[in-house]
Design a protein around this motif. Sequence first.
Motif, PDB file in Angstrom:
ATOM      1  N   GLY A 172       0.823  -1.213   0.000  1.00  0.00           N
ATOM      2  CA  GLY A 172       0.000   0.000   0.000  1.00  0.00           C
ATOM      3  C   GLY A 172       0.852   1.256   0.000  1.00  0.00           C
ATOM      4  O   GLY A 172       0.543   2.236  -0.696  1.00  0.00           O
ATOM      5  N   ALA A 236      -5.283  -0.894   0.208  1.00  0.00           N
ATOM      6  CA  ALA A 236      -6.067   0.273  -0.206  1.00  0.00           C
ATOM      7  C   ALA A 236      -6.241   1.262   0.945  1.00  0.00           C
ATOM      8  O   ALA A 236      -6.145   2.481   0.755  1.00  0.00           O
ATOM      9  CB  ALA A 236      -7.430  -0.171  -0.730  1.00  0.00           C
ATOM     10  N   TYR A 239      -3.006   3.087   1.467  1.00  0.00           N
ATOM     11  CA  TYR A 239      -2.822   4.049   0.374  1.00  0.00           C
ATOM     12  C   TYR A 239      -3.621   5.320   0.627  1.00  0.00           C
ATOM     13  O   TYR A 239      -3.080   6.435   0.568  1.00  0.00           O
ATOM     14  CB  TYR A 239      -3.233   3.420  -0.951  1.00  0.00           C
ATOM     15  CG  TYR A 239      -3.336   4.415  -2.083  1.00  0.00           C
ATOM     16  CD1 TYR A 239      -2.189   4.908  -2.697  1.00  0.00           C
ATOM     17  CD2 TYR A 239      -4.573   4.879  -2.526  1.00  0.00           C
ATOM     18  CE1 TYR A 239      -2.267   5.837  -3.724  1.00  0.00           C
ATOM     19  CE2 TYR A 239      -4.665   5.807  -3.557  1.00  0.00           C
ATOM     20  CZ  TYR A 239      -3.509   6.284  -4.151  1.00  0.00           C
ATOM     21  OH  TYR A 239      -3.604   7.217  -5.159  1.00  0.00           O
TER      22      TYR A 239
END
Length: 431
Positions: A172, A236, A239
């Motif tokens: 990520g 995700a 991120y």
Amino acid sequence: MNTRAFLSHPGRVAALIGVTAQALFSYRLTIPHAVMFDEVHYVPAARKLLTLAAPANTEHPLVGKEIIAAGIALFGDNPLGWRAFSTLAGTATVLGVFWMLWLMFGRTRTAALGAAFALLNFTIFIEARIAMLDGFMAMFVVLGTGTVLWSMRARSAAAAWPRWLAGSVLLGLAVGAKWTAVPFVAYAGAAFLTIRLVDARRAGRSVWWALNARGHRHWPGLAAVPALMTLGIVSATVYFATFAPALYYHDLPLSLDRLLWFQGNMYAQQTEVLPSHPYQSQWWSWPLMIRPIWYLYEYVDGATRGVLMIGNPAVLWGGLVAVGACIYVGWRERSLRLLAAAALWAGAYLPWIIIPKSLGFFYYYYLPSVFLPVAIAAALQRFCKGRFARWDEAALLAALGLFAFFYPILSAAPLAGPQSFHRWMWFPSWP
């Protein structure tokens, strides 16, 4: 302790390689004292991020610029502050290559050879000495991939799950440095499924067994669906979490409801049609090293100096031979290790064939070039036997000799004059 005993211990060898890499990357790091090449984009963006003034360099995510900003905060707004963490990223990348090869082959010599080729690969040396995003992205990809391999080698679910989570976090962060890392999240999931299905076939078990959690020597205790969901959700989440500082900009702060819109804006900037550039090149030319790039060539700090973004010919061209050998022998012998060594390079390179970029540059090949030492070490481990037992040392000496020859135009060393670059220009297409 004798030399043989020292070199047989992977931890000691890794420490020696790490110290050597950090010293090499740090020597004369502050030259040039002015920004060079794409530092002109990322250093000002890091300054704005540090003060939370306003968005800058909005075509890329924030992680790399956050790390550069941390360097400025620790060491000052000067060349050391801009580039300090790049050296650490370079060292971590070299050690990550060592770690991956150790996990794949379990041999200190193979791991050390791969790390040495990585250290002598010009691309890693250059990116470790400039404030750009690619070095941080590659570091997180290599460490994330290594951590996924480490999870695969775990002996219990209690060990496998934390490592899988850590690998998801690192991947990520890699995407948060540069979108080039996105495919590696998918590759981690594909590798999990592929290895589980191969294990099931070899054991004469069902696909259902492969997807279940029990009875596996690879990723023990990890069922496929929870593992893949964890990989996707964690990477995700990490991120998007890296955009947190953008919520506090003084001008044009980012809001949670505009976070997805911002991703679309980045995509639009990444895919817009750009005017031609004298250093542009096509994706097919990068492995052949047809058009390298001058990051610096000018009179600066009292002398003519240059930094040429180019690969070590022994690594860049020899690596292509190694990739081919790994594919050929890996397929014939059904060796997942050799196929994986080739797949790391291919997985980093192939997306550039389909990415809708209007311009290409040789430095886009940075991540694939990082994985070439893995293929070289894997091929040498397979073929350097019997009368060819010392060929790996000869290959390493060739890489070392080329590094020494090109060093002046890799390190911004003082040159004799404005036309000195001709000494290193082997082909007319080289700048």
